[in-house]
Each structure stands twice: as structure tokens, then as C-alpha cells.
Scaffold this motif. Structure first.
Motif, mmCIF file in Angstrom:
data_model
loop_
_atom_site.group_PDB
_atom_site.id
_atom_site.type_symbol
_atom_site.label_atom_id
_atom_site.label_comp_id
_atom_site.label_asym_id
_atom_site.label_seq_id
_atom_site.Cartn_x
_atom_site.Cartn_y
_atom_site.Cartn_z
ATOM 1 N N THR A 74 -37.614 -32.268 -0.256
ATOM 2 C CA THR A 74 -37.317 -33.246 0.768
ATOM 3 C C THR A 74 -35.706 -33.387 0.493
ATOM 4 O O THR A 74 -35.218 -32.385 -0.231
ATOM 5 C CB THR A 74 -37.891 -34.437 0.486
ATOM 6 O OG1 THR A 74 -37.626 -35.647 1.334
ATOM 7 C CG2 THR A 74 -37.550 -34.974 -0.953
ATOM 8 N N GLU A 117 -42.523 -32.300 -8.663
ATOM 9 C CA GLU A 117 -43.331 -32.376 -7.485
ATOM 10 C C GLU A 117 -42.762 -34.002 -6.722
ATOM 11 O O GLU A 117 -41.926 -34.790 -7.325
ATOM 12 C CB GLU A 117 -44.670 -32.971 -7.945
ATOM 13 C CG GLU A 117 -45.345 -31.662 -8.766
ATOM 14 C CD GLU A 117 -45.767 -30.600 -7.882
ATOM 15 O OE1 GLU A 117 -45.871 -31.187 -6.682
ATOM 16 O OE2 GLU A 117 -45.833 -29.608 -8.092
ATOM 17 N N LEU A 118 -43.160 -34.205 -5.471
ATOM 18 C CA LEU A 118 -42.886 -35.267 -4.618
ATOM 19 C C LEU A 118 -43.024 -36.615 -5.525
ATOM 20 O O LEU A 118 -42.190 -37.554 -5.389
ATOM 21 C CB LEU A 118 -43.451 -35.028 -3.397
ATOM 22 C CG LEU A 118 -42.775 -36.280 -2.283
ATOM 23 C CD1 LEU A 118 -41.247 -36.400 -2.349
ATOM 24 C CD2 LEU A 118 -43.551 -36.050 -1.146
ATOM 25 N N LEU A 157 -38.088 -38.301 3.093
ATOM 26 C CA LEU A 157 -39.065 -37.629 3.417
ATOM 27 C C LEU A 157 -39.194 -36.792 4.555
ATOM 28 O O LEU A 157 -38.794 -37.338 5.778
ATOM 29 C CB LEU A 157 -40.617 -38.311 3.509
ATOM 30 C CG LEU A 157 -40.796 -39.012 1.857
ATOM 31 C CD1 LEU A 157 -41.826 -40.011 2.085
ATOM 32 C CD2 LEU A 157 -40.581 -38.513 0.757
#
Length: 206
Positions: A74, A117-118, A157
Motif C-alpha cells: 500500500t 503484512e497489511l 489502502l
């Protein structure tokens, strides 16, 4: 007529004035004499030899720098807080410590956030901030630069990810609504069963 001693005196005054420098409390002057580093001058009224000495001013105040957004899973940008602890290193060891620190911050931000990771980026900002600070500070230490803190500023995002998360949130709301409805129906059925049991045991109640 102007005498030779007066000419010398006037020339000395001109040279003296040309060499006067004033350093505020938040600056230091790194001195080079004929290209060789000779020392660092502190705040106050200072004098250097005109044409022989060169003084490079370095600020000691903390610098707040925006790190441009980096594209990983992102878009992530951050704020960097740092200051110069050793002015001589900031001049001698790197061509431009501001530009160098900015470039290091950008590459480190891409590297660290690209491996996370997001969910980790969203939930563990403090840990990510600490990791970024330690890595950048270690790399800028030879330049005399101290990185005090790094703060992730904004995590944008992608639209596709926003749609997925919105669907997940909607599905979770529907799930909770159905569970609540089922629990209500179960309680109503239990009450009916209790009422029926009471009526069957006490015919007079009918």
C-alpha cells in the motif's frame, strides 16, 4: 598625507572585519584551513583567516522531515525526527547529510514495510516505528546524525483492498445480526416452552 602605518592599520581592520563570524547557540562552525579540517567552533563571536579558512555552518536543532510516500503493499509515508550530534562528521563523511538521511529513510521504509503484512502495518505501528528508527539511526551514525524517532504518518489502502475490507465488514455485521436474531428466537422459544410446561402442570392455570 596618509602614512604607511595608517595604511597597514586600515588593512588590518579590513582583514579583521572580513574574518568575523557570529554563530548562534544552535549552530556550530566546521573550520577548514587550506582544505584541511582544523576544528569546530562553538556559538559566539569567532574569527577566521580570510582567504585561508573556510567555515561550514551546521545546525544542531532537531529536524522534522517528511518521508515521501512509498509504494509497497500500500502507500505508506512517515515523519523522521533527527539532529546532528557531530558537525564535523556531517560535513566530512557525507556530501549532503540532509539528502542522504532522506534517501536512507525512503529505502528503509520500502524495505521494512514491504516485508510486513497489511494487518501488521495497521496493528503494530509502534513496533514498525521502532524498527525503522533503529535501522536508519544505525546507518546515519557514521555521519554524526542521531535519529530520535520515526512515525508512520499515513497508510493509504488501495481501492481494491478498501472494497474487500468493506465487504468483510458488511459480512461481519450480517453475521452478528443473524446471531442476535437467532439468540432472540431461541430465548422466545425457551419462554414458550417454559410457559407450556407451567400450563401442563397446573390445569387451573388454563
Amino acid at each position: 598625507p596618509v602614512t604607511f602605518p595608517l595604511i597597514l592599520l586600515g588593512l588590518a581592520v579590513v582583514i579583521f572585519i572580513a574574518g568575523v563570524r557570529v554563530l548562534p547557540e544552535y549552530e556550530r562552525g566546521v573550520i577548514f584551513r587550506l582544505g584541511r579540517y582544523t576544528g569546530t567552533k562553538s556559538a559566539g563571536l569567532k574569527w577566521i583567516i580570510p582567504g585561508v579558512d573556510r567555515m561550514v555552518r551546521i545546525g544542531l536543532r532537531e529536524i522534522v522531515m517528511d518521508v515521501p510516500a512509498q509504494e509497497v503493499i500500500t502507500r505508506v509515508n512517515a515523519v523522521l525526527y533527527f539532529r546532528v550530534l557531530h558537525p564535523d562528521k556531517a560535513v566530512i563523511q557525507v556530501e549532503n547529510y540532509l539528502f542522504g538521511t532522506s534517501q536512507l529513510a525512503q529505502t528503509t521504509l520500502r524495505s521494512v514495510c514491504g516485508q510486513a503484512e497489511l494487518d501488521t502495518l495497521l496493528a503494530e505501528r509502534d513496533r514498525i516505528n521502532q524498527q525503522l528508527q533503529e535501522i536508519i539511526d544505525q546507518q546515519t551514525e557514521p555521519w554524526g546524525v542521531k535519529v530520535r524517532a520515526v512515525e508512520l504518518k499515513q497508510i493509504d489502502l488501495p481501492q481494491e483492498m478498501q472494497r474487500v475490507m468493506a465487504k468483510q465488514a458488511e459480512a461481519e455485521r450480517d453475521k452478528r445480526a443473524k446471531v442476535t436474531l437467532a439468540e432472540g428466537e431461541l430465548q422466545a422459544a425457551q419462554r414458550l416452552a417454559d410457559a407450556a410446561a407451567t400450563l401442563s402442570s397446573e390445569p387451573s392455570g388454563l
